[in-house]
Design a protein around this motif. Structure first.
Motif, PDB file in Angstrom:
ATOM      1  N   VAL A   1       0.821  -1.202   0.000  1.00 29.42           N
ATOM      2  CA  VAL A   1       0.000   0.000   0.000  1.00 29.42           C
ATOM      3  C   VAL A   1       0.861   1.260   0.000  1.00 29.42           C
ATOM      4  N   GLN A   2       0.209   2.395  -0.250  1.00 31.96           N
ATOM      5  CA  GLN A   2       0.902   3.676  -0.244  1.00 31.96           C
ATOM      6  C   GLN A   2       1.513   3.909   1.133  1.00 31.96           C
ATOM      7  N   ASN A   3       2.537   4.735   1.194  1.00 30.53           N
ATOM      8  CA  ASN A   3       3.180   5.052   2.465  1.00 30.53           C
ATOM      9  C   ASN A   3       3.541   3.798   3.254  1.00 30.53           C
ATOM     10  N   ARG A   4       4.260   2.951   2.591  1.00 29.92           N
ATOM     11  CA  ARG A   4       4.664   1.692   3.203  1.00 29.92           C
ATOM     12  C   ARG A   4       5.281   1.941   4.578  1.00 29.92           C
ATOM     13  N   LYS A   5       4.791   1.212   5.531  1.00 31.93           N
ATOM     14  CA  LYS A   5       5.310   1.344   6.886  1.00 31.93           C
ATOM     15  C   LYS A   5       6.459   0.357   7.052  1.00 31.93           C
TER      16      LYS A   5
ATOM     17  N   GLN B   1      15.502   6.806  -1.179  1.00 29.75           N
ATOM     18  CA  GLN B   1      14.102   7.001  -1.557  1.00 29.75           C
ATOM     19  C   GLN B   1      13.927   7.054  -3.079  1.00 29.75           C
ATOM     20  N   LYS B   2      14.846   7.742  -3.748  1.00 28.77           N
ATOM     21  CA  LYS B   2      14.710   7.858  -5.206  1.00 28.77           C
ATOM     22  C   LYS B   2      14.827   6.482  -5.864  1.00 28.77           C
ATOM     23  N   LEU B   3      15.754   5.678  -5.366  1.00 23.17           N
ATOM     24  CA  LEU B   3      15.901   4.322  -5.900  1.00 23.17           C
ATOM     25  C   LEU B   3      14.594   3.549  -5.726  1.00 23.17           C
ATOM     26  N   ALA B   4      13.984   3.685  -4.538  1.00 23.62           N
ATOM     27  CA  ALA B   4      12.732   2.967  -4.264  1.00 23.62           C
ATOM     28  C   ALA B   4      11.622   3.459  -5.186  1.00 23.62           C
TER      29      ALA B   4
ATOM     30  N   GLU C   1      21.855  -3.005 -10.867  1.00 28.36           N
ATOM     31  CA  GLU C   1      20.959  -4.166 -10.954  1.00 28.36           C
ATOM     32  C   GLU C   1      19.511  -3.751 -10.713  1.00 28.36           C
ATOM     33  N   ALA C   2      19.330  -2.834  -9.761  1.00 31.56           N
ATOM     34  CA  ALA C   2      17.962  -2.411  -9.401  1.00 31.56           C
ATOM     35  C   ALA C   2      17.244  -1.845 -10.613  1.00 31.56           C
ATOM     36  N   TYR C   3      17.973  -1.124 -11.452  1.00 33.76           N
ATOM     37  CA  TYR C   3      17.352  -0.528 -12.645  1.00 33.76           C
ATOM     38  C   TYR C   3      17.245  -1.538 -13.788  1.00 33.76           C
ATOM     39  N   GLU C   4      18.173  -2.496 -13.844  1.00 35.24           N
ATOM     40  CA  GLU C   4      18.204  -3.401 -15.001  1.00 35.24           C
ATOM     41  C   GLU C   4      17.567  -4.762 -14.735  1.00 35.24           C
ATOM     42  N   SER C   5      17.752  -5.292 -13.546  1.00 36.17           N
ATOM     43  CA  SER C   5      17.202  -6.635 -13.251  1.00 36.17           C
ATOM     44  C   SER C   5      16.798  -6.692 -11.776  1.00 36.17           C
TER      45      SER C   5
ATOM     46  N   ASP D   1      12.031   4.894  -8.150  1.00 34.88           N
ATOM     47  CA  ASP D   1      12.343   4.557  -9.545  1.00 34.88           C
ATOM     48  C   ASP D   1      12.159   3.085  -9.843  1.00 34.88           C
ATOM     49  N   THR D   2      12.528   2.232  -8.888  1.00 34.88           N
ATOM     50  CA  THR D   2      12.645   0.801  -9.204  1.00 34.88           C
ATOM     51  C   THR D   2      11.790  -0.104  -8.326  1.00 34.88           C
ATOM     52  N   GLY D   3      11.301   0.407  -7.223  1.00 34.21           N
ATOM     53  CA  GLY D   3      10.581  -0.453  -6.278  1.00 34.21           C
ATOM     54  C   GLY D   3      11.505  -1.203  -5.343  1.00 34.21           C
ATOM     55  N   ILE D   4      12.816  -1.042  -5.541  1.00 34.25           N
ATOM     56  CA  ILE D   4      13.794  -1.710  -4.674  1.00 34.25           C
ATOM     57  C   ILE D   4      13.958  -0.880  -3.403  1.00 34.25           C
ATOM     58  N   THR D   5      13.710  -1.497  -2.263  1.00 36.68           N
ATOM     59  CA  THR D   5      13.783  -0.782  -1.000  1.00 36.68           C
ATOM     60  C   THR D   5      15.156  -0.957  -0.360  1.00 36.68           C
ATOM     61  N   THR D   6      15.369  -0.184   0.692  1.00 41.47           N
ATOM     62  CA  THR D   6      16.646  -0.308   1.395  1.00 41.47           C
ATOM     63  C   THR D   6      16.782  -1.700   2.015  1.00 41.47           C
ATOM     64  N   GLY D   7      15.658  -2.294   2.415  1.00 39.63           N
ATOM     65  CA  GLY D   7      15.704  -3.656   2.954  1.00 39.63           C
ATOM     66  C   GLY D   7      16.131  -4.660   1.893  1.00 39.63           C
ATOM     67  N   ASP D   8      15.715  -4.432   0.652  1.00 43.28           N
ATOM     68  CA  ASP D   8      16.128  -5.304  -0.454  1.00 43.28           C
ATOM     69  C   ASP D   8      17.640  -5.189  -0.692  1.00 43.28           C
ATOM     70  N   VAL D   9      18.129  -3.947  -0.683  1.00 47.43           N
ATOM     71  CA  VAL D   9      19.569  -3.725  -0.890  1.00 47.43           C
ATOM     72  C   VAL D   9      20.356  -4.405   0.231  1.00 47.43           C
ATOM     73  N   GLN D  10      19.824  -4.313   1.437  1.00 49.70           N
ATOM     74  CA  GLN D  10      20.485  -4.920   2.592  1.00 49.70           C
ATOM     75  C   GLN D  10      20.703  -6.418   2.356  1.00 49.70           C
ATOM     76  N   ARG D  11      19.664  -7.088   1.870  1.00 49.28           N
ATOM     77  CA  ARG D  11      19.795  -8.532   1.654  1.00 49.28           C
ATOM     78  C   ARG D  11      20.748  -8.830   0.506  1.00 49.28           C
ATOM     79  N   ARG D  12      20.705  -8.016  -0.534  1.00 50.38           N
ATOM     80  CA  ARG D  12      21.564  -8.263  -1.693  1.00 50.38           C
ATOM     81  C   ARG D  12      23.036  -8.033  -1.350  1.00 50.38           C
ATOM     82  N   MET D  13      23.316  -7.086  -0.463  1.00 49.70           N
ATOM     83  CA  MET D  13      24.710  -6.827  -0.086  1.00 49.70           C
ATOM     84  C   MET D  13      25.347  -8.079   0.524  1.00 49.70           C
ATOM     85  N   MET D  14      24.537  -8.909   1.163  1.00 57.16           N
ATOM     86  CA  MET D  14      25.087 -10.131   1.765  1.00 57.16           C
ATOM     87  C   MET D  14      25.619 -11.079   0.708  1.00 57.16           C
TER      88      MET D  14
END
Lengths: 368, 525
Positions: free
Chosen positions: A201-205, B416-419, B479-483, B421-434
């Motif tokens: 959803v928007q504004n993901r928590k 935030q801009k990455l998220a 990768e976030a932008y391409e795959s 633009d791509t839907g990739i969150t900081t939590g996703d990057v965290q897992r990929r860094m491993m």
């Protein structure tokens, strides 16, 4: 077999593509400027995700591009309960949603913008869960998924029993005429229930140990434990202030203003005049919460709490209750007041202690 | 020798040891033994008894403990396998655990701590037999006084949060001593200080008042003025905060607290860029603490052995947890005199602090000297600002607040801009860094800075290390932008796996132990 209501507002989003900041009341102008429909395509993106549930769901929908065409394109079993041969209006959306309620739908998937969400709210309230497919110009309401695919995935998770939690989210809309003149005038219209999954959803928590509901309860308990005897408490609208009433075991009006004294109900859903009469000459405190993502404390969706009421109660007797998540959603922007009375606004400006949990407060700025 | 041709620093072929190692209870085989404890000799039993009959019946367990039955070599292999499945400080470039100050800890210090002279010590030994470690603890306290400007240190707290608790306890004792403990019930902190700065005093019953930052990221002084009152017991704050922004007006904050009768406690978990630069005393603090397990050489190990070294001014010394370590000109001794003060806070933990951790801090300080400590701060700040400058060149990385200015020892960035633009969150990057053998940390909750990433390089990494970390981050962003799917489904080469977060924020659904979870489940029916 689950019965899924499916409504597409076919003109949603057209105003935005030609710079009109909304489509409400300016559809013809948008068409004249060359606007092309977009919501049909977006709603198809969403419903395509449900394709493999064809045997398990029945689509209850409206004729042609208001849902029938999109559902049939993917081969869903479709029942049309609302026919419309002319341009889709707000009344069509409301009437269609009401008809679907009579048809006992389990859930409604709709495509549109903030205006559409408002129409769905007017027809459905919180009787069945809904999910919004973002297709409009303005998407302020958190009832919408982050994108059409997410809306489809969220619907899928709900229909397959993988999400059981529902969350009440605000139905917000802005006055498009004011917006076109450069003023953002957001109003709280009500609440809809959505299947809740943080990533959709928007504004993901972000994942925190406390859900929004648990945080509200924590803050509400603080308010409750510090209530003074023989003081009238004026409780403003919102799910966060409602938590106070729930903890007290009292009835409430979600969008109205309720009055309590010594933890007992005095009056429900009072209008300004009644409110002024009740508080006259009494010790009283006002409990309000900011609108999520906007920060409006007073003057949006709680106009019963008029400048006269605010002046009589005084800033020192205003209790702001919110959650850390709601504060973080403001991204550093202040609380806002727009009571329509510059004197009252001036009185409210400055800083206020907002309760964000049990024995937890944040000092937060108020601006006009 | 043929050199391996690498097209970049990114460790694309990294792979962590990974298998499904059973828990030790699953390895248990009935009748298998590790150690057979011999029976006590008869003459010993004759003197001390059988060791059991003296225990009251109500304290004796009715059933044997449910412990695994397993031989020594199988235990050894089990834990060796588990140790290989960790992404420890000696395996990865420890830049990504912002706020944790994870730095290289010289191995010689570990060797010192492993000497039998240390490992065989017992805290109940007679003072005359432990003069060496008492001297080291006493002198480390003196060093800490010099580093902070405080007058007396206690090493009793077993970590930073416990030291915050001890500081809040001193606040309460101080106000009780003045007859004001009932009226002073508020502690002020900031939203970018460590959550324990709020949590510990909250556990003690204080109401917590948070200060939000102003537009530049400094604690809002006008908000602070609105917060301070005669109800204020104290102010506990980190500076720099977790954003890496140092509040240059901190003395005005501490002065204001003092003018209202409160005390100021300094959370120096972020002190790594401040050695030899600023001190708690000059900033107006009455108390402070350092994490010896972070800033002073001991590895920050998963909540392992730690010391929250807490210092106070002379005025507050009598409230410190007892005993203190003193020197009478002839010998070092444990001083319990402060216990006689009716407002002394008592012990916060058994004994005197984790001796090997204090020893490692002592060795580290002795090796560096005053100039070396200052060098640590300079290099840590240099490393951080090199990383900061390089990352700010990446389009989708930003850092809120004080634009164009340097940070101290860490930065909280936003993706935030990455998220968006791509839907990739900081939590996703965290897992990929491993997947590249790197730690990466987001932020405490809630995320006041959206899609946060907190990096703290310390003085330890080389430029090569920093560049590898930067290149790896850039690789993942590409990768976030391409795959993006490869990031969404990460990690692929790590022992860690994705966690279903859906119920993590619902207190009814989780518990902090298996037993409490079962109780919750039972209560829910």
């Amino acid at each position: 077999m689950k019965r899924v209501g499916f409504i597409v507002n076919p003109i949603a989003g057209m105003g935005g593509s030609v710079g009109l900041k909304g489509t409400d009341g300016v559809y013809q102008k948008a068409v004249a400027l060359g606007a092309k429909p977009r919501s049909s395509h977006r709603s198809m993106e969403a419903i395509s995700v449900l394709s493999d549930l064809k045997e398990d769901i029945e689509i209850i929908t409206c004729s042609h591009e208001m849902g029938e065409d999109e559902a049939k394109y993917f081969g869903f079993s479709t029942i049309v309960v609302w026919h419309n041969d002319s341009m889709c209006s707000s009344e069509d959306t409301i009437a269609a949603a009401k008809t679907m309620m009579q048809e006992d739908v389990d859930f409604i998937l709709f495509a549109g913008g903030d205006g559409t969400a408002r129409d769905i709210y007017n027809a459905v309230g919180m009787k069945v869960p809904v999910i919004g497919i973002p297709a409009g110009v303005k998407i302020h309401s958190p009832v919408y998924a982050k994108n059409p695919t997410k809306a489809g995935e969220l619907a899928r998770l709900y229909l397959t029993g993988n999400i059981k939690r529902l969350q009440e989210v605000e139905v917000l809309d802005i006055d498009e005429n004011a917006y076109r003149a450069g003023h953002v005038n957001t109003k709280l219209y009500g609440y809809l229930k959505i299947p809740y999954e943080r990533n959709y959803v928007q504004n993901r928590k972000a994942p925190t140990p406390f859900s929004e509901t648990a945080s509200q309860v924590s803050a509400a308990l603080d308010v409750m434990d510090n209530m003074q005897e023989d003081v009238l408490y004026v409780v403003g609208p919102g799910t966060t202030t409602r938590a106070v009433m729930e903890q007290l075991g009292l009835p409430y009006t979600l969008l109205g203003v309720d009055i309590i004294l010594n933890k007992q109900m005095v009056a429900l859903d009072v209008a300004e005049k009644q409110l002024l009469g009740l508080i006259k000459g009494k010790k009283c405190k006002l409990i309000v919460t900011p609108i999520g993502g906007q920060g409006y404390l007073l003057g949006r969706g709680n106009q019963q709490i008029s400048p006269a009421v605010i002046k009589q109660i005084g800033k020192e007797n205003i209790i702001v209750i919110t959650t850390k998540h709601k504060i973080s959603e403001l991204r550093g922007n202040p609380f806002l007041v727009d009571t329509g009375d510059s004197e009252a606004d001036e009185m409210l400006k400055g800083y206020i202690k907002a309760i964000v949990g049990y024995k937890e407060q944040i000092i937060y700025p108020i601006r006009t | 020798m043929k050199k391996i041709n690498r097209d970049s620093r990114v460790r694309k072929n990294f792979h962590q040891a990974k298998w499904d190692e059973p828990i030790i209870f699953e390895l248990s085989q009935k009748g298998e033994r590790g150690i057979l404890v011999p029976k006590a000799e008869e003459d010993v039993v004759g003197v001390v008894g059988d060791g059991v009959s003296g225990i009251p019946d109500h304290l004796k367990r009715k059933e044997h403990p449910n412990l695994p039955e397993i031989s020594q070599p199988r235990v050894l292999r089990h834990y060796m396998r588990l140790s290989q499945e960790t992404l420890g400080a000696d395996v990865n470039i420890e830049i990504g655990q912002g706020t944790c100050t994870v730095k290289y800890s010289p191995k010689i210090n570990e060797m010192l701590a492993k000497l039998t002279d240390i490992t065989e010590l017992h805290p109940l030994q007679d003072e005359s037999t432990v003069q060496g470690i008492l001297e080291i603890m006493y002198k480390t306290g003196v060093f800490m006084n010099e580093i902070s400007g405080m007058d007396r240190f206690s090493f009793q707290s077993g970590g930073g949060s416990q030291a915050v608790m001890a500081m809040a306890s001193v606040m309460r004792a101080y106000h009780a001593d003045k007859g004001e403990s009932r009226t002073r019930d508020e502690v002020i902190t900031t939203i970018y200080s460590h959550p324990s700065d709020a949590a510990a005093p909250a556990v003690m019953g204080y109401r917590i008042i948070y200060i939000h930052p102003d537009e530049d990221g400094y604690p809002d002084f006008e908000a602070f003025k609105a917060a301070v009152s005669e109800r204020t017991a104290g102010f506990i704050v980190a500076n720099p905060e977790d954003t890496g922004v140092y509040n240059p007006r901190v003395k005005e904050f501490t002065d204001l607290i003092h003018s209202h009768g409160g005390l100021c406690g300094y959370d120096q978990a972020n002190a790594n860029g401040l050695f030899g630069v600023t001190r708690a005393r000059e900033a107006g603090f009455d108390m402070c603490f350092f994490n010896l397990h972070k800033s002073f050489s001991t590895p920050h190990g998963c909540g392992g052995p730690a010391v929250g070294a807490m210092g106070v001014t002379k005025e507050l010394e009598k409230y410190l947890p007892a005993p203190l370590i003193d020197y009478d000109g002839d010998k070092y001794y444990l001083n319990y005199d402060i216990c006689r003060d009716p407002f002394n806070i008592g012990k916060v933990r058994m004994f005197y602090g984790v001796a090997p951790v204090v020893l490692k801090a002592y060795a580290w300080i002795m090796a560096l000297g005053a100039e070396g400590l200052y060098e640590v701060a300079k290099v840590a700040v240099l490393n951080n600002n090199y990383l900061f400058r390089k990352l700010m060149e990446v389009d989708c990385i930003d850092a809120p607040y004080i634009k164009g200015k340097q940070r101290v020892e860490q930065v909280r960035y936003t993706l935030q801009k990455l998220a968006e633009d791509t839907g990739i969150t900081t939590g996703d990057v965290q897992r990929r860094m491993m997947d590249f053998g790197m730690h990466y940390w987001t932020s405490h909750h809630p995320y006041y800075i959206p899609e946060p990433m907190t990096l703290e390089p310390t003085e330890a990494p080389s430029k090569e290390d920093l560049d590898e970390y930067i290149e790896t981050l850039k690789y993942i962003i590409k990768e976030a932008y391409e795959s993006p799917e490869i990031i969404k489904t990460a990690p692929h080469r790590s022992v860690c796996h994705q966690v279903d977060e859906r119920t993590l924020d619902e207190p009814d659904e989780w518990a902090i132990s298996w037993r409490s979870y079962l109780k919750k489940a039972k209560d829910k029916g």
